[in-house]
Write a protein that holds these residues in place. Structure first.
Motif, PDB file in Angstrom:
ATOM      1  N   GLU A 131       0.850  -1.183   0.000  1.00 45.16           N
ATOM      2  CA  GLU A 131       0.000   0.000   0.000  1.00 45.16           C
ATOM      3  C   GLU A 131       0.887   1.235   0.000  1.00 45.16           C
ATOM      4  OE1 GLU A 131      -3.714  -1.847   2.651  1.00 45.16           O
ATOM      5  OE2 GLU A 131      -2.382  -0.346   3.521  1.00 45.16           O
ATOM      6  N   PRO A 132       0.350   2.394  -0.418  1.00 46.93           N
ATOM      7  CA  PRO A 132       1.143   3.622  -0.364  1.00 46.93           C
ATOM      8  C   PRO A 132       1.591   3.912   1.067  1.00 46.93           C
ATOM      9  CG  PRO A 132      -0.870   3.951  -1.628  1.00 46.93           C
ATOM     10  CD  PRO A 132      -0.992   2.615  -0.982  1.00 46.93           C
ATOM     11  N   VAL A 133       2.811   4.413   1.216  1.00 47.05           N
ATOM     12  CA  VAL A 133       3.350   4.753   2.531  1.00 47.05           C
ATOM     13  C   VAL A 133       3.666   6.241   2.567  1.00 47.05           C
ATOM     14  CG1 VAL A 133       5.251   4.415   4.155  1.00 47.05           C
ATOM     15  CG2 VAL A 133       4.306   2.459   2.916  1.00 47.05           C
ATOM     16  N   ALA A 134       3.069   6.941   3.517  1.00 47.36           N
ATOM     17  CA  ALA A 134       3.377   8.341   3.784  1.00 47.36           C
ATOM     18  C   ALA A 134       3.980   8.393   5.183  1.00 47.36           C
ATOM     19  CB  ALA A 134       2.117   9.204   3.692  1.00 47.36           C
ATOM     20  N   HIS A 135       5.286   8.583   5.254  1.00 51.68           N
ATOM     21  CA  HIS A 135       6.011   8.493   6.522  1.00 51.68           C
ATOM     22  C   HIS A 135       6.713   9.814   6.773  1.00 51.68           C
ATOM     23  CE1 HIS A 135       9.830   6.818   8.702  1.00 51.68           C
ATOM     24  NE2 HIS A 135       9.013   7.425   9.542  1.00 51.68           N
ATOM     25  N   TYR A 136       6.419  10.401   7.907  1.00 51.81           N
ATOM     26  CA  TYR A 136       7.136  11.607   8.313  1.00 51.81           C
ATOM     27  C   TYR A 136       7.248  11.606   9.827  1.00 51.81           C
ATOM     28  CZ  TYR A 136       8.820  16.377   8.520  1.00 51.81           C
ATOM     29  OH  TYR A 136       9.598  17.483   8.744  1.00 51.81           O
ATOM     30  N   GLY A 137       8.485  11.635  10.323  1.00 53.51           N
ATOM     31  CA  GLY A 137       8.705  11.662  11.760  1.00 53.51           C
ATOM     32  C   GLY A 137       8.047  10.489  12.453  1.00 53.51           C
ATOM     33  N   PRO A 138       7.176  10.752  13.426  1.00 46.54           N
ATOM     34  CA  PRO A 138       6.598   9.684  14.244  1.00 46.54           C
ATOM     35  C   PRO A 138       5.317   9.083  13.700  1.00 46.54           C
ATOM     36  CG  PRO A 138       5.955  11.786  15.156  1.00 46.54           C
ATOM     37  CD  PRO A 138       6.819  12.095  13.958  1.00 46.54           C
ATOM     38  N   PHE A 139       4.940   9.427  12.456  1.00 40.23           N
ATOM     39  CA  PHE A 139       3.683   8.953  11.895  1.00 40.23           C
ATOM     40  C   PHE A 139       3.933   8.184  10.600  1.00 40.23           C
ATOM     41  CE2 PHE A 139       2.581  13.188  13.849  1.00 40.23           C
ATOM     42  CZ  PHE A 139       2.083  12.649  15.035  1.00 40.23           C
ATOM     43  N   VAL A 140       3.228   7.059  10.445  1.00 42.01           N
ATOM     44  CA  VAL A 140       3.315   6.260   9.218  1.00 42.01           C
ATOM     45  C   VAL A 140       1.884   6.028   8.733  1.00 42.01           C
ATOM     46  CG1 VAL A 140       4.129   4.133   8.139  1.00 42.01           C
ATOM     47  CG2 VAL A 140       5.420   5.124  10.038  1.00 42.01           C
ATOM     48  N   MET A 141       1.500   6.744   7.676  1.00 43.85           N
ATOM     49  CA  MET A 141       0.141   6.678   7.174  1.00 43.85           C
ATOM     50  C   MET A 141       0.156   6.292   5.693  1.00 43.85           C
ATOM     51  SD  MET A 141      -1.218   7.365  10.075  1.00 43.85           S
ATOM     52  CE  MET A 141      -2.945   7.367   9.574  1.00 43.85           C
ATOM     53  N   ASN A 142      -1.008   6.428   5.040  1.00 39.05           N
ATOM     54  CA  ASN A 142      -1.115   6.063   3.628  1.00 39.05           C
ATOM     55  C   ASN A 142      -1.150   7.259   2.684  1.00 39.05           C
ATOM     56  OD1 ASN A 142      -2.971   3.613   5.034  1.00 39.05           O
ATOM     57  ND2 ASN A 142      -1.449   2.976   3.526  1.00 39.05           N
ATOM     58  N   SER A 143      -1.333   8.470   3.225  1.00 38.55           N
ATOM     59  CA  SER A 143      -1.436   9.646   2.365  1.00 38.55           C
ATOM     60  C   SER A 143      -0.946  10.880   3.113  1.00 38.55           C
ATOM     61  CB  SER A 143      -2.887   9.877   1.917  1.00 38.55           C
ATOM     62  OG  SER A 143      -3.689  10.268   3.028  1.00 38.55           O
ATOM     63  N   HIS A 144      -0.629  11.917   2.335  1.00 33.80           N
ATOM     64  CA  HIS A 144      -0.203  13.180   2.936  1.00 33.80           C
ATOM     65  C   HIS A 144      -1.323  13.776   3.794  1.00 33.80           C
ATOM     66  CE1 HIS A 144       1.859  17.019   3.352  1.00 33.80           C
ATOM     67  NE2 HIS A 144       0.740  17.626   2.972  1.00 33.80           N
ATOM     68  N   ALA A 145      -2.554  13.662   3.334  1.00 33.84           N
ATOM     69  CA  ALA A 145      -3.683  14.204   4.097  1.00 33.84           C
ATOM     70  C   ALA A 145      -3.784  13.541   5.464  1.00 33.84           C
ATOM     71  CB  ALA A 145      -4.983  14.015   3.318  1.00 33.84           C
ATOM     72  N   GLU A 146      -3.512  12.242   5.525  1.00 35.16           N
ATOM     73  CA  GLU A 146      -3.560  11.534   6.812  1.00 35.16           C
ATOM     74  C   GLU A 146      -2.419  11.977   7.724  1.00 35.16           C
ATOM     75  OE1 GLU A 146      -5.727   7.364   5.421  1.00 35.16           O
ATOM     76  OE2 GLU A 146      -3.524   7.507   5.382  1.00 35.16           O
ATOM     77  N   LEU A 147      -1.262  12.300   7.137  1.00 32.30           N
ATOM     78  CA  LEU A 147      -0.159  12.837   7.944  1.00 32.30           C
ATOM     79  C   LEU A 147      -0.546  14.192   8.537  1.00 32.30           C
ATOM     80  CD1 LEU A 147       3.096  12.123   5.884  1.00 32.30           C
ATOM     81  CD2 LEU A 147       2.348  10.994   7.974  1.00 32.30           C
ATOM     82  N   VAL A 148      -1.143  15.046   7.721  1.00 29.85           N
ATOM     83  CA  VAL A 148      -1.579  16.355   8.202  1.00 29.85           C
ATOM     84  C   VAL A 148      -2.579  16.189   9.344  1.00 29.85           C
ATOM     85  CG1 VAL A 148      -2.844  18.451   7.586  1.00 29.85           C
ATOM     86  CG2 VAL A 148      -1.138  17.516   6.012  1.00 29.85           C
ATOM     87  N   GLN A 149      -3.501  15.241   9.213  1.00 31.06           N
ATOM     88  CA  GLN A 149      -4.486  14.993  10.258  1.00 31.06           C
ATOM     89  C   GLN A 149      -3.813  14.496  11.537  1.00 31.06           C
ATOM     90  OE1 GLN A 149      -8.046  15.493  10.046  1.00 31.06           O
ATOM     91  NE2 GLN A 149      -7.630  15.396  12.246  1.00 31.06           N
ATOM     92  N   ALA A 150      -2.806  13.629  11.385  1.00 29.03           N
ATOM     93  CA  ALA A 150      -2.095  13.106  12.550  1.00 29.03           C
ATOM     94  C   ALA A 150      -1.394  14.231  13.314  1.00 29.03           C
ATOM     95  CB  ALA A 150      -1.090  12.050  12.113  1.00 29.03           C
ATOM     96  N   PHE A 151      -0.715  15.121  12.585  1.00 25.61           N
ATOM     97  CA  PHE A 151      -0.053  16.247  13.246  1.00 25.61           C
ATOM     98  C   PHE A 151      -1.073  17.159  13.930  1.00 25.61           C
ATOM     99  CE2 PHE A 151       3.719  15.216  10.680  1.00 25.61           C
ATOM    100  CZ  PHE A 151       4.728  15.453  11.616  1.00 25.61           C
ATOM    101  N   ASP A 152      -2.226  17.382  13.288  1.00 19.30           N
ATOM    102  CA  ASP A 152      -3.259  18.216  13.884  1.00 19.30           C
ATOM    103  C   ASP A 152      -3.826  17.561  15.133  1.00 19.30           C
ATOM    104  OD1 ASP A 152      -5.024  20.602  13.683  1.00 19.30           O
ATOM    105  OD2 ASP A 152      -6.583  19.061  13.495  1.00 19.30           O
ATOM    106  N   ASP A 153      -4.043  16.253  15.082  1.00 17.20           N
ATOM    107  CA  ASP A 153      -4.560  15.542  16.249  1.00 17.20           C
ATOM    108  C   ASP A 153      -3.550  15.570  17.401  1.00 17.20           C
ATOM    109  OD1 ASP A 153      -6.866  14.965  14.891  1.00 17.20           O
ATOM    110  OD2 ASP A 153      -6.349  12.887  14.444  1.00 17.20           O
ATOM    111  N   PHE A 154      -2.267  15.490  17.069  1.00 21.07           N
ATOM    112  CA  PHE A 154      -1.236  15.593  18.111  1.00 21.07           C
ATOM    113  C   PHE A 154      -1.244  16.992  18.720  1.00 21.07           C
ATOM    114  CE2 PHE A 154       3.401  16.728  18.772  1.00 21.07           C
ATOM    115  CZ  PHE A 154       3.451  16.232  20.064  1.00 21.07           C
ATOM    116  N   ARG A 155      -1.304  18.007  17.860  1.00 19.14           N
ATOM    117  CA  ARG A 155      -1.263  19.398  18.334  1.00 19.14           C
ATOM    118  C   ARG A 155      -2.437  19.725  19.248  1.00 19.14           C
ATOM    119  NH1 ARG A 155      -3.721  23.787  16.587  1.00 19.14           N
ATOM    120  NH2 ARG A 155      -4.555  22.675  14.780  1.00 19.14           N
TER     121      ARG A 155
END
Length: 317
Positions: free
Chosen positions: A281-305
């Motif tokens: 599956e597509p992998v979108a990995h940045y820092g402490p988050f490993v998701m499937n899309s850039h939008a999911e990474l943005v959501q993860a950072f927002d949820d952390f914040r």
């Protein structure tokens, strides 16, 4: 290297590959660069430079240490978030304390493993115990990141405390290798780790000059990482050793051999063997988050914040 051992390996169940199993050839080897993590503990980035197609479902692996700390030197990580994958922390020497915002935690040492499914997200911290900070001492371990498929990215967090005494101990056909199955299955023998993604994690101690050929699921990938000592990968005997990863091709059997002479720091060739069913599956990995899309990474950072991944327990401040 006092990870769990056996008084008499010859009394353990023996594992051999079928004679007609197609051997896996070595595609290439990679040398891990060194760096620092968290508050400054040394790591080797085991998978650096290896194409993700050969790693899937694994994301990264750090060899932590081996380092002999002076008093006051041991370091850990601050509180930090994770979402979308699992962290597997295996301690060979020394001790580590884990705590997370979902209530998981404990101390592991000398052959213990902590398996944390971050899933939908949490905060956690990893630190050396106070007594190790005060006294100093040897510290050596691994942390492996295992991806979760999209259907499990937002599963509830889970914590597994796997004591070293609970791993499945096996040996090779001639008794020349001690095999510790931490998770997954090898020739019908299952390790204690419960996984979302089908994988196998083994720590093998191969005696000088000994060779071990193991059956390996043809639909799994295959990696061998040198923790200590030196030896060879595959029937073609490709050299690799401490801090190096051998990437295997397709087949149903995997071979590792220890050099006849080891260095003074390691009695045996210590190797971690990894295999898993690719998620593809597509992998979108940045820092402490490993998701499937850039939008999911943005959501993860927002949820952390905004604190939706959890908060640091009040008694931890």
């Amino acid at each position: 290297m006092p990870a769990i051992t056996a008084e008499n390996p010859l009394a353990l169940p023996r594992v051999t590959a079928p004679a007609d199993a197609r051997p896996r050839r070595v595609l290439h080897t990679a040398t891990a660069p060194s760096g620092f993590e968290g508050e400054g503990f040394p790591v080797r980035r085991a998978f650096a430079g290896i194409d993700h197609v050969h790693l899937d479902p694994f994301i990264m692996m750090d060899q932590m240490g081996e380092v002999d700390y002076e008093a006051g030197e041991p370091k850990g990580t601050p509180w930090h978030p994770h979402r979308g994958f699992e962290t597997v922390t295996y301690i060979i020497d020394g001790a580590f304390v884990h705590r997370d915002s979902h209530g998981g935690g404990g101390t592991i040492s000398d052959g213990d493993t902590q398996w944390m499914t971050a899933g939908s997200g949490l905060l956690h911290i990893e630190t050396p115990p106070e007594e190790l900070v005060v006294s100093g001492g040897l510290f050596h371990g691994l942390q492996l990141w295992v991806n979760l498929p999209a259907r499990d990215k937002m599963t509830g967090p889970r914590y597994q405390d796997i004591r070293g005494g609970g791993v499945r101990l096996l040996t090779s056909g001639d008794g020349g290798a001690l095999l510790r199955v931490i998770a997954g299955e090898l020739d019908g023998h299952e390790g204690p780790g419960v996984t979302h993604t089908p994988i196998t994690v083994i720590h093998a101690s191969v005696s000088p000059g000994a060779e071990v050929t193991l059956p390996w699921r043809p639909d799994f990938n295959a990696l061998a990482y040198g923790l200590a000592g030196r030896g060879f990968a595959g029937g073609e005997r490709r050299p690799f050793g401490m801090g190096q990863t051998a990437v295997f091709g397709d087949g149903g059997a995997l071979t590792v051999r220890a050099a006849a002479e080891q260095d003074s720091r390691s009695e045996n060739f210590e190797v971690v063997l990894l295999g898993g069913l690719p998620i593809r599956e597509p992998v979108a990995h940045y820092g402490p988050f490993v998701m499937n899309s850039h939008a999911e990474l943005v959501q993860a950072f927002d949820d952390f914040r905004t604190g939706r991944l959890g908060t640091v327990p009040a008694d931890a401040h």
